[in-house]
Design an enzyme around this catalytic site. Sequence first.
Site, PDB file in Angstrom:
ATOM      1  N   ASN A   7       0.873  -1.204   0.055  1.00 40.05           N
ATOM      2  CA  ASN A   7       0.037  -0.061  -0.049  1.00 40.05           C
ATOM      3  C   ASN A   7       0.927   1.188  -0.073  1.00 40.05           C
ATOM      4  OD1 ASN A   7       0.589  -0.867   2.572  1.00 40.05           O
ATOM      5  ND2 ASN A   7      -1.189   0.193   3.564  1.00 40.05           N
ATOM      6  N   LYS A  36      12.066  -8.318   0.895  1.00 38.78           N
ATOM      7  CA  LYS A  36      10.959  -8.991   0.442  1.00 38.78           C
ATOM      8  C   LYS A  36       9.892  -8.197   0.390  1.00 38.78           C
ATOM      9  CE  LYS A  36       7.418 -11.933  -0.328  1.00 38.78           C
ATOM     10  NZ  LYS A  36       6.251 -11.324  -0.365  1.00 38.78           N
ATOM     11  N   HIS A  37       9.207  -7.569  -0.864  1.00 40.44           N
ATOM     12  CA  HIS A  37       8.326  -6.734  -1.149  1.00 40.44           C
ATOM     13  C   HIS A  37       7.212  -7.532  -1.651  1.00 40.44           C
ATOM     14  CE1 HIS A  37       6.646  -3.050  -0.745  1.00 40.44           C
ATOM     15  NE2 HIS A  37       7.702  -2.270  -1.425  1.00 40.44           N
ATOM     16  N   GLY A  76       2.671  -5.616   7.716  1.00 39.22           N
ATOM     17  CA  GLY A  76       1.749  -6.512   6.916  1.00 39.22           C
ATOM     18  C   GLY A  76       0.294  -7.009   7.499  1.00 39.22           C
ATOM     19  N   SER A  77      -0.290  -8.190   7.422  1.00 40.63           N
ATOM     20  CA  SER A  77      -1.204  -8.682   7.847  1.00 40.63           C
ATOM     21  C   SER A  77      -1.057  -9.416   9.255  1.00 40.63           C
ATOM     22  CB  SER A  77      -1.969  -9.506   6.921  1.00 40.63           C
ATOM     23  OG  SER A  77      -1.188 -10.826   6.843  1.00 40.63           O
ATOM     24  N   GLU A  98       4.414  -4.416  12.340  1.00 38.43           N
ATOM     25  CA  GLU A  98       3.571  -3.323  12.329  1.00 38.43           C
ATOM     26  C   GLU A  98       2.415  -4.018  11.330  1.00 38.43           C
ATOM     27  OE1 GLU A  98       3.991  -0.419  13.686  1.00 38.43           O
ATOM     28  OE2 GLU A  98       6.215  -0.556  13.868  1.00 38.43           O
ATOM     29  N   LEU A  99       1.161  -4.358  11.948  1.00 38.69           N
ATOM     30  CA  LEU A  99       0.275  -4.885  11.415  1.00 38.69           C
ATOM     31  C   LEU A  99      -1.080  -4.280  10.973  1.00 38.69           C
ATOM     32  CD1 LEU A  99       0.812  -8.353  13.447  1.00 38.69           C
ATOM     33  CD2 LEU A  99       1.928  -7.743  11.756  1.00 38.69           C
ATOM     34  N   CYS A 116      -3.254   1.211   7.062  1.00 42.53           N
ATOM     35  CA  CYS A 116      -3.485   0.499   8.333  1.00 42.53           C
ATOM     36  C   CYS A 116      -3.894   1.435   9.239  1.00 42.53           C
ATOM     37  CB  CYS A 116      -2.086   0.040   8.689  1.00 42.53           C
ATOM     38  SG  CYS A 116      -0.884   0.764   8.771  1.00 42.53           S
ATOM     39  N   GLU A 153     -11.272  -5.245  10.545  1.00 41.76           N
ATOM     40  CA  GLU A 153     -10.635  -4.106   9.783  1.00 41.76           C
ATOM     41  C   GLU A 153     -11.037  -4.241   8.318  1.00 41.76           C
ATOM     42  OE1 GLU A 153      -6.167  -2.324   8.550  1.00 41.76           O
ATOM     43  OE2 GLU A 153      -6.380  -4.651   8.916  1.00 41.76           O
TER      44      GLU A 153
END
Length: 463
Positions: free
Chosen positions: A134, A157-158, A209-210, A231-232, A265, A362
């Site tokens: 994002n 790793k994107h 990410g998730s 960071e979720l 997020c 979410e």
Amino acid sequence: MAYATVNPFTGEEIKVFPNATDEEVKIALDEAHETFLSWRKTSFKERARVMHAAASILRRDIEEYSRILTLEMGKLISEARAETELTAAIFEYYAINAERLLESEGLPVQSKEEGRAKIIHQPLGIILAIEPWNFPFYQVARIIAPQLSAGNTTLLKHASNVPQSAAAMERLMIEAGLPKGGFRNLFPTRDQLATIIADHRVRGVALTGSEGAGGKVAAQAGAALKKTTMELGGSDAFIVLEDADLEKTVKWAVFGRHWNAGQVCVSAKRMIVVDKVYDEFVKRYRDGVASLKMGDPMDPATTLAPLSSQGAVEDLKRQLAEAIEHGAKAEEIPLAVPNTGAFFRPVILTGLEGDNPARLWEFFGPVSMLFRAKDEADAIRIANDSPYGLGGSVFTQDEERGEEVAKQIETGMVFINHPTMVKADLPFGGVLRSGYGRELIGLGIKEFVNAKLIDVVDIDAPF
């Protein structure tokens, strides 16, 4: 895991990238480690030169870099430019501040015999960054700018749908003068990613990410005794008190929920409005959302971008249908939808009180959850009724009151009279199921360094 660019506005598959080979992974690890052995000895001045150069290149070529963001994940070109500038600002921040942030710290001692004690900060080695789609540049810079400035080396790793953004970041750092192996982008498989995490030369993993991805990576890193930062997800509360300036508050609410097509997020996902102004807020908010315009994200007139993929649209539709099954009421805002593109009409959800599980979810897209609170105390209760703890905001004309409310919200960040302030010199991070650790400023640069104690003791000191 297929790495491919698919334009979210046209649906066209632009380019497919092959997965990394096992040999490429091995070479990347070897080079990152060898470069670390020398990079950790370089001066802060030399590291700062590279960071300054990266910032300058991004600003010089802002149109080129911004177009990549819009092409790959569909964000408005104006938002892409803002992200590119923010990325440059992060590199610049660490170029200016890294040495100061990592200065040794003298410790007070209780007696002369304890000697002269201090903490020094030393790099650890290779840091693996696993980043989402994002904010394809900003998220990467939040890790590599501080960690390279600290003397670590980094692997990336994107997300699989932004491979050109990932490759662009690698080209950027090469052009900026970073030694080969200092930063490397890879397109690994899941098995290869596990191999990288387990490698003894990899000393930490930073993931944005998730929850699902975070849990798996944290477990793998934990088994290898590697430190992680996570960071979720988030479901940020947007609290509106009765004394808020409604006209300005509604404008921030519409923006806060719909920037980046709601795929943030720290979006203002839950509008919690006290009873006294609830009806007026909802009326104005509905009108504000209805004024948005879907269209080509390269067109300056467009104000609501497509989602990142058609798959994201289908996922949001399924989630919305499930919420309605649980009793939520959905109002779709009838915006004109272009003939092509992964678009999703904005939806306002109500009826989420009580035991409706949808209130805890979410929604990663333009879906707003509205809650009517009895008063300030009830608004705080609703805000804290969440498994997430990332950010949030409080709108009131009494700033001191806003700060007192903010103290009672269980999140890592709270903003008064603003949905979220994303800057290079502000920390970022959450609590609960939103993760742990902090990125940016001094907190971020110290996440993956060795805070080493050195104590010079009198040889005749008592035991």
